[in-house]
Design a protein around this motif. Structure first.
Motif, PDB file in Angstrom:
ATOM      1  N   MET A  46       0.823  -1.211   0.000  1.00 12.14           N
ATOM      2  CA  MET A  46       0.000   0.000   0.000  1.00 12.14           C
ATOM      3  C   MET A  46       0.858   1.262   0.000  1.00 12.14           C
ATOM      4  SD  MET A  46      -1.475  -0.191   3.843  1.00 12.14           S
ATOM      5  CE  MET A  46      -1.964   1.471   4.223  1.00 12.14           C
ATOM      6  N   MET A  47       0.221   2.354  -0.413  1.00 10.51           N
ATOM      7  CA  MET A  47       0.885   3.665  -0.379  1.00 10.51           C
ATOM      8  C   MET A  47       0.174   4.551   0.624  1.00 10.51           C
ATOM      9  SD  MET A  47       1.506   4.726  -4.305  1.00 10.51           S
ATOM     10  CE  MET A  47       3.177   5.194  -4.647  1.00 10.51           C
ATOM     11  N   GLU A  48       0.980   5.268   1.395  1.00  8.64           N
ATOM     12  CA  GLU A  48       0.448   6.254   2.335  1.00  8.64           C
ATOM     13  C   GLU A  48       1.456   7.389   2.424  1.00  8.64           C
ATOM     14  OE1 GLU A  48      -2.200   4.171   5.770  1.00  8.64           O
ATOM     15  OE2 GLU A  48      -0.063   3.820   5.892  1.00  8.64           O
ATOM     16  N   PRO A  49       1.031   8.525   2.929  1.00  7.66           N
ATOM     17  CA  PRO A  49       2.002   9.605   3.135  1.00  7.66           C
ATOM     18  C   PRO A  49       2.983   9.214   4.242  1.00  7.66           C
ATOM     19  CG  PRO A  49      -0.254  10.428   3.209  1.00  7.66           C
ATOM     20  CD  PRO A  49      -0.335   8.944   3.258  1.00  7.66           C
ATOM     21  N   VAL A  50       4.257   9.447   3.998  1.00  6.90           N
ATOM     22  CA  VAL A  50       5.282   9.155   5.002  1.00  6.90           C
ATOM     23  C   VAL A  50       6.147  10.387   5.202  1.00  6.90           C
ATOM     24  CG1 VAL A  50       7.313   7.747   5.546  1.00  6.90           C
ATOM     25  CG2 VAL A  50       5.330   6.691   4.451  1.00  6.90           C
ATOM     26  N   GLU A  51       6.383  10.699   6.453  1.00  5.76           N
ATOM     27  CA  GLU A  51       7.320  11.770   6.772  1.00  5.76           C
ATOM     28  C   GLU A  51       8.659  11.136   7.133  1.00  5.76           C
ATOM     29  OE1 GLU A  51       6.287  14.668   9.830  1.00  5.76           O
ATOM     30  OE2 GLU A  51       4.411  14.991   8.717  1.00  5.76           O
ATOM     31  N   PHE A  52       9.667  11.405   6.322  1.00  6.69           N
ATOM     32  CA  PHE A  52      10.991  10.833   6.594  1.00  6.69           C
ATOM     33  C   PHE A  52      11.828  11.835   7.382  1.00  6.69           C
ATOM     34  CE2 PHE A  52       9.694   8.489   2.809  1.00  6.69           C
ATOM     35  CZ  PHE A  52      10.081   7.204   3.127  1.00  6.69           C
ATOM     36  N   PRO A  53      12.761  11.338   8.165  1.00  5.47           N
ATOM     37  CA  PRO A  53      13.719  12.265   8.784  1.00  5.47           C
ATOM     38  C   PRO A  53      14.523  12.949   7.676  1.00  5.47           C
ATOM     39  CG  PRO A  53      14.134   9.988   9.486  1.00  5.47           C
ATOM     40  CD  PRO A  53      13.054   9.938   8.469  1.00  5.47           C
ATOM     41  N   THR A  54      14.994  14.145   7.948  1.00  4.90           N
ATOM     42  CA  THR A  54      15.734  14.853   6.900  1.00  4.90           C
ATOM     43  C   THR A  54      17.241  14.712   7.083  1.00  4.90           C
ATOM     44  OG1 THR A  54      15.400  16.818   8.214  1.00  4.90           O
ATOM     45  CG2 THR A  54      13.953  16.534   6.320  1.00  4.90           C
ATOM     46  N   LYS A  55      17.636  13.995   8.151  1.00  2.00           N
ATOM     47  CA  LYS A  55      19.071  13.754   8.363  1.00  2.00           C
ATOM     48  C   LYS A  55      19.348  12.262   8.404  1.00  2.00           C
ATOM     49  CE  LYS A  55      20.942  17.814  10.600  1.00  2.00           C
ATOM     50  NZ  LYS A  55      20.825  18.574  11.818  1.00  2.00           N
ATOM     51  N   ALA A  56      20.479  11.874   7.809  1.00  2.00           N
ATOM     52  CA  ALA A  56      20.875  10.468   7.869  1.00  2.00           C
ATOM     53  C   ALA A  56      21.827  10.254   9.045  1.00  2.00           C
ATOM     54  CB  ALA A  56      21.549  10.065   6.561  1.00  2.00           C
ATOM     55  N   ILE A  57      21.845   9.002   9.505  1.00  3.33           N
ATOM     56  CA  ILE A  57      22.636   8.673  10.700  1.00  3.33           C
ATOM     57  C   ILE A  57      23.952   8.017  10.298  1.00  3.33           C
ATOM     58  CG2 ILE A  57      22.694   7.229  12.778  1.00  3.33           C
ATOM     59  CD1 ILE A  57      19.506   7.258  12.457  1.00  3.33           C
ATOM     60  N   GLU A  58      25.034   8.456  10.900  1.00  6.27           N
ATOM     61  CA  GLU A  58      26.315   7.754  10.741  1.00  6.27           C
ATOM     62  C   GLU A  58      26.435   6.801  11.926  1.00  6.27           C
ATOM     63  OE1 GLU A  58      29.045   6.855   8.605  1.00  6.27           O
ATOM     64  OE2 GLU A  58      29.607   8.964   8.439  1.00  6.27           O
ATOM     65  N   PRO A  59      26.327   5.484  11.666  1.00  6.48           N
ATOM     66  CA  PRO A  59      26.344   4.550  12.803  1.00  6.48           C
ATOM     67  C   PRO A  59      27.699   4.563  13.524  1.00  6.48           C
ATOM     68  CG  PRO A  59      25.667   3.451  10.763  1.00  6.48           C
ATOM     69  CD  PRO A  59      26.219   4.787  10.384  1.00  6.48           C
ATOM     70  N   GLU A  60      27.662   4.214  14.809  1.00  8.76           N
ATOM     71  CA  GLU A  60      28.896   4.113  15.605  1.00  8.76           C
ATOM     72  C   GLU A  60      29.753   2.970  15.051  1.00  8.76           C
ATOM     73  OE1 GLU A  60      29.801   5.715  18.705  1.00  8.76           O
ATOM     74  OE2 GLU A  60      28.337   7.165  17.914  1.00  8.76           O
ATOM     75  N   PRO A  61      31.073   3.166  14.992  1.00  2.00           N
ATOM     76  CA  PRO A  61      31.926   2.039  14.580  1.00  2.00           C
ATOM     77  C   PRO A  61      31.880   0.907  15.618  1.00  2.00           C
ATOM     78  CG  PRO A  61      33.234   4.000  15.139  1.00  2.00           C
ATOM     79  CD  PRO A  61      31.800   4.387  15.274  1.00  2.00           C
ATOM     80  N   LYS A  62      32.084  -0.299  15.141  1.00  2.00           N
ATOM     81  CA  LYS A  62      31.959  -1.464  16.024  1.00  2.00           C
ATOM     82  C   LYS A  62      33.337  -2.060  16.310  1.00  2.00           C
ATOM     83  CE  LYS A  62      27.440  -1.873  14.246  1.00  2.00           C
ATOM     84  NZ  LYS A  62      26.882  -1.523  12.952  1.00  2.00           N
ATOM     85  N   SER A  63      33.690  -2.058  17.563  1.00  2.00           N
ATOM     86  CA  SER A  63      35.051  -2.479  17.926  1.00  2.00           C
ATOM     87  C   SER A  63      35.257  -3.982  17.726  1.00  2.00           C
ATOM     88  CB  SER A  63      35.344  -2.111  19.374  1.00  2.00           C
ATOM     89  OG  SER A  63      34.391  -2.737  20.203  1.00  2.00           O
TER      90      SER A  63
END
Lengths: 366, 490
Positions: free
Chosen positions: A175-192
């Motif tokens: 289905m299609m519906e209106p979606v509000e997306f965040p306007t910033k992308a996330i840089e994930p934390e590096p994994k040790s």
């Protein structure tokens, strides 16, 4: 704030890229193919990898490889594909690798059909693979939640170092519906812990093999501790008009939407009915549901399966109240009017236990 | 005075702390070929200065414990899946040296599909394929490479072709593909063959370092335990029994001509991702611009609650019609949903979609009791006519449907949509005629805003003018129809 009219399946991909996901490995299957198609369009543009694998077995193992190097990664499929992925999911959980898997459920068993069902509940929520493990399972009921819960799935997968599955059905995907997306992308934390092909991570090891019994026991206990933690903190659910409800209907995904409409119509007729919608299916919100049993006289579970989630509802209610069941399968989806009739029927037959001796139907259908 | 003649490769641990029990010896049996091969690989890693860049992938088999020994990044993976895992590692880390180290059961039986496709894609990885014609780890069962007549625990009377098929020749098989760069089969039974094996493995690794693509070295390797012979006899066994089935040699070598086979991702900064997804919401984005942010609904009723079913043949553009409505509704700040009938139905049969447009939140996206039915062929009208709520509206294409609906408790518009569209220029715009008629009749959405959506969503420029005129003509038809009705009503 911009809204976009978008398919649930496409919203998943935009959300994944906003979550900093770098790779998508998948195999086409209706009704999930738009996810792979959107991934093929956007991942290379956004500096990631899209690869159509030779099978779901290969795609989940590609996900294993990508997760091992510490990048956010994902795949998507439908029931038959998820069946093939179960081996890989067990390995991912055993090796404590985070990833996101999207299951757009269709009709089964076997080839079944491509219409919506919710019959993957057991294989996804209870774990279809071998060994002592769980996967985090999130169940969206709108296109907006396809976005929001995909974002959350990446976050939870990383936090618990465990696969997280977004479990939706053919309707929510298509289905299609209106979606509000965040306007910033996330840089994930590096994994040790990751193996990144550098000096810093050379001593790191990704493995699920613990050949000595003592070591494997310790490993399984460590995993269990993690799962207990998730079980006590991460449950999500929606309550709708349950405060004074005599009858609580329980459903997730597309069913919860239809139930909500039916609840409103029943309320107009003076029936005190409310909706409980689990959003996390694992961990399942047992406690929150059991609280409702203090005042709700009975529960009605509606599923597009022959009764899978109802087992968890019964565990939560612990026999304190009758739990009724209504289902459609094979791709048949109940209408609002159909569910309204079930609600009316339930409210007219309140004293279920008194009726127990009268008809054998109650032994099975209640 | 002494001269050092042997030095442990740096890429090999001096003491095997990851191994339970004794940390000084390996878990391999006496006479096993893995030791030889490990040494060759570790020395090559050293010599190429690649220790810190190496990711060693070991699936199930005797070498599943390779991480006890190799002082490099290690991944232990599922049976047969190493090429899939290695693919993703290499795509993520193009500068790493990715080694997929697999046995014959792993690579040629359970992992047949993964190796075939990694080879076919020409993944820039190195595969070491250890062929000892038996399942060592699980205790001596038949392998896909077991020889005809060979006794194993699952072929107690010997491998029988009629039941078990033939030994699989992996090097030959994969060499038929375009994808691989370099494929050679070597053996370990004397110093000469060991030297050749060393050379081949080094070349397979060097190819990857130089980005030349997929290299695989098949190594005929002794398994005295599995074969039930002494370590010394196992060498003879390779020569006498394996060589006739598995001839040594180079089966494919395009190393010299292949370059730049490493996949490299585009360098994109994370902050640019929303823009790539069209989510930056800048002034160029028409959705946020002026009229379309909210859209004037001054000419429309303030509250609407429409549940529409739009049905007809696949190819009539009815799913698109539904999307236009939902998009226009969204831009006028209404709650909307659009649900298609999906799958094979969309190809040639009937197609329908469910659209909700409402001032209030939408419960079920499924329209089971439509307030409006747009039926563009007879099967659709027959199927859905009775679902329409009393007092609802049916618009049907009277050019294609000869019987009007039987219902008397609903409003009906007989719209010759296909004829009208044909007159304008193309019968394909019949969907737009229906859209215009719907708006003309119900006034559910602002017409100008709707036309703007038609403009922005019609992809083919040639169709745009046609579509706009079709909407207008449908609109006028419905208005004239209404005027006529009110005349009769008077």
């Amino acid at each position: 704030m911009t809204k976009e009219l978008i398919k649930g399946n496409e919203a998943v991909i935009k959300a994944a890229l906003l979550a900093g996901c770098k790779s998508f490995y998948g195999y086409p299957i209706t009704p999930a193919s738009e996810i792979a198609e959107a991934a093929a369009k956007y991942f290379p543009l956004a500096g990631g990898t899209f690869l159509q694998a030779e099978s779901e077995v290969a795609s989940i193992n590609m996900v294993y490889g990508a997760a091992s190097v510490g990048e956010r990664t994902m795949t998507a499929s439908s029931g038959p594909g998820l069946s093939l992925m179960q081996e890989g999911i067990s390995y991912l959980a055993g090796s404590e690798l985070p990833c996101v898997i999207v299951d757009i459920m269709r009709g089964g068993p076997g080839l079944g059909n491509i219409a919506p069902e919710q019959s993957d509940y057991h294989q996804i929520v209870k774990g279809g693979g071998h060994g002592n493990y769980h996967t985090i399972v999130l169940a969206p009921n709108s296109c907006q939640e396809m976005c929001d819960l995909t974002l959350l799935a990446f976050e939870m997968a990383d936090r618990f170092r465990n696969p997280a599955i977004v479990l939706a059905d053919g309707f929510i995907g298509q289905m299609m519906e209106p979606v509000e997306f965040p306007t910033k992308a996330i840089e994930p934390e590096p994994k040790s812990w990751a193996v990144r092909g550098d000096a810093e991570t050379r001593k790191n090891l990704i493995t699920s093999i613990y050949i000595s019994a003592e070591e494997l026991e310790q490993h399984v206990l460590k995993l269990e501790k993690k799962y207990l933690q998730a079980n006590s903190r991460e449950e999500m659910y929606e309550l709708y008009r349950t405060d004074d409800a005599d009858l609580v209907v329980v459903g997730y995904g597309i069913v919860s939407r239809i139930l909500k409409a039916a609840v409103d119509q029943a309320r107009e007729q003076g029936i005190r009915v409310g909706l409980f919608r689990p959003i996390t299916l694992w961990p399942f919100p047992y406690r929150e549901l059991s609280v409702l049993a203090q005042w709700a006289e009975q529960f009605l579970v509606v599923e597009l399966s022959n009764g899978q989630m109802i087992e968890d509802v019964r565990l939560a209610i612990e026999g304190e109240r009758p739990v009724r069941f209504y289902s459609r399968v094979g791709g048949m989806v109940p209408t609002t009017e159909e569910l309204l009739r079930q609600i009316i029927k339930a409210s007219e037959e309140k004293d279920v236990r008194a009726n127990l001796s009268k008809t054998q139907e109650f032994l099975w259908a209640v | 005075m002494y001269a050092q003649t042997f030095q442990r490769p740096r890429s090999f641990y001096g003491q095997f702390d990851r191994k339970p029990g004794d940390h000084l010896t390996t878990h391999y049996c006496p006479g096993c070929g893995h030791g030889n091969i490990h040494k060759i690989v570790a020395e090559a890693i050293d010599d190429f200065g690649a220790q810190d860049r190496t990711v060693f992938v070991s699936p199930v088999g005797c070498s599943v414990f390779a991480y006890y020994y190799f002082d490099v990044g290690n991944l232990q993976v599922a049976h047969g899946r190493a090429p899939a895992v290695a693919t993703a590692v290499k795509r993520a880390l193009p500068d790493s040296l990715v080694i997929s180290y697999q046995g014959d059961g792993d690579l040629a039986a359970i992992g047949g599909n993964e190796i075939l496709h990694a080879a076919n894609r020409g993944e820039d990885i190195t595969v070491i394929f250890v062929n000892n014609a038996i399942y060592g780890m699980t205790g001596g069962q038949m392998a896909p490479t077991s020889l005809i007549g060979m006794k194993t625990t699952t072929t107690p009377m010997g491998r029988v072709v009629a039941n078990d098929g033939f030994p699989v020749r992996v090097a030959e098989l994969l060499s038929t593909l375009e994808g691989p760069t370099y494929i050679e089969r070597v053996a370990l039974y004397d110093n000469k063959t060991r030297a050749k094996a060393r050379k081949a493995i080094r070349k397979a690794l060097q190819n990857q370092i130089e980005g030349r693509g997929f290299s695989l070295v098949e190594v005929l390797s002794p398994c005295p335990t599995g074969w039930g012979v002494t370590p010394v006899d196992s060498l003879k066994w390779i020569e006498e029994n394996m060589l006739p089935n598995f001839p040594l040699g180079v089966f494919k070598d395009k190393s010299a001509e292949r370059e730049h086979r490493t996949h490299r991702r585009q360098a994109i900064a994370i902050q640019d991702v929303p823009g790539i997804l069209g989510l930056n919401g800048n002034a160029g984005n028409e959705r946020s611009a002026g009229i379309l942010a909210g859209g004037p609904r001054t000419s429309c009723p303030p509250n609407v609650d429409y549940r529409l079913k739009i049905a007809g043949f696949g190819g009539q553009g009815l799913l698109f019609l539904g999307r236009l409505l939902a998009e226009a509704g969204m831009r006028q700040n209404l709650h909307v949903s659009w649900l298609p009938s999906y799958g094979p139905e969309m190809r040639g049969g009937t197609a329908n979609c469910h659209v909700n447009i409402s001032t209030t939140e939408i419960g079920s996206p499924l329209v089971s009791a439509p307030t409006v039915l747009i039926a563009m062929n007879k099967p659709s009208l027959d199927k859905f006519e009775n679902e329409v709520v009393g007092g609802g509206l049916i618009i049907y294409d009277s050019s294609l449907i000869d019987h009007p609906p039987a219902r008397s408790d609903v409003e009906v518009i007989a719209l010759p949509a296909t004829e009208m569209a044909d007159k304008i220029g193309s019968a394909k715009s019949a969907n737009m005629v229906a859209l215009g008629a719907l708006i003309g009749k119900t006034n559910m959405l602002d017409k100008d805003a709707l036309l703007h959506v038609v403009r922005s969503m019609t992809k083919k420029v040639a169709l745009l003018d046609l579509n706009l005129r079709a909407v207008e003509s449908g609109f006028e038809f419905a208005r004239a129809n209404a005027a006529e009705e009110s005349l009769w009503g008077v």
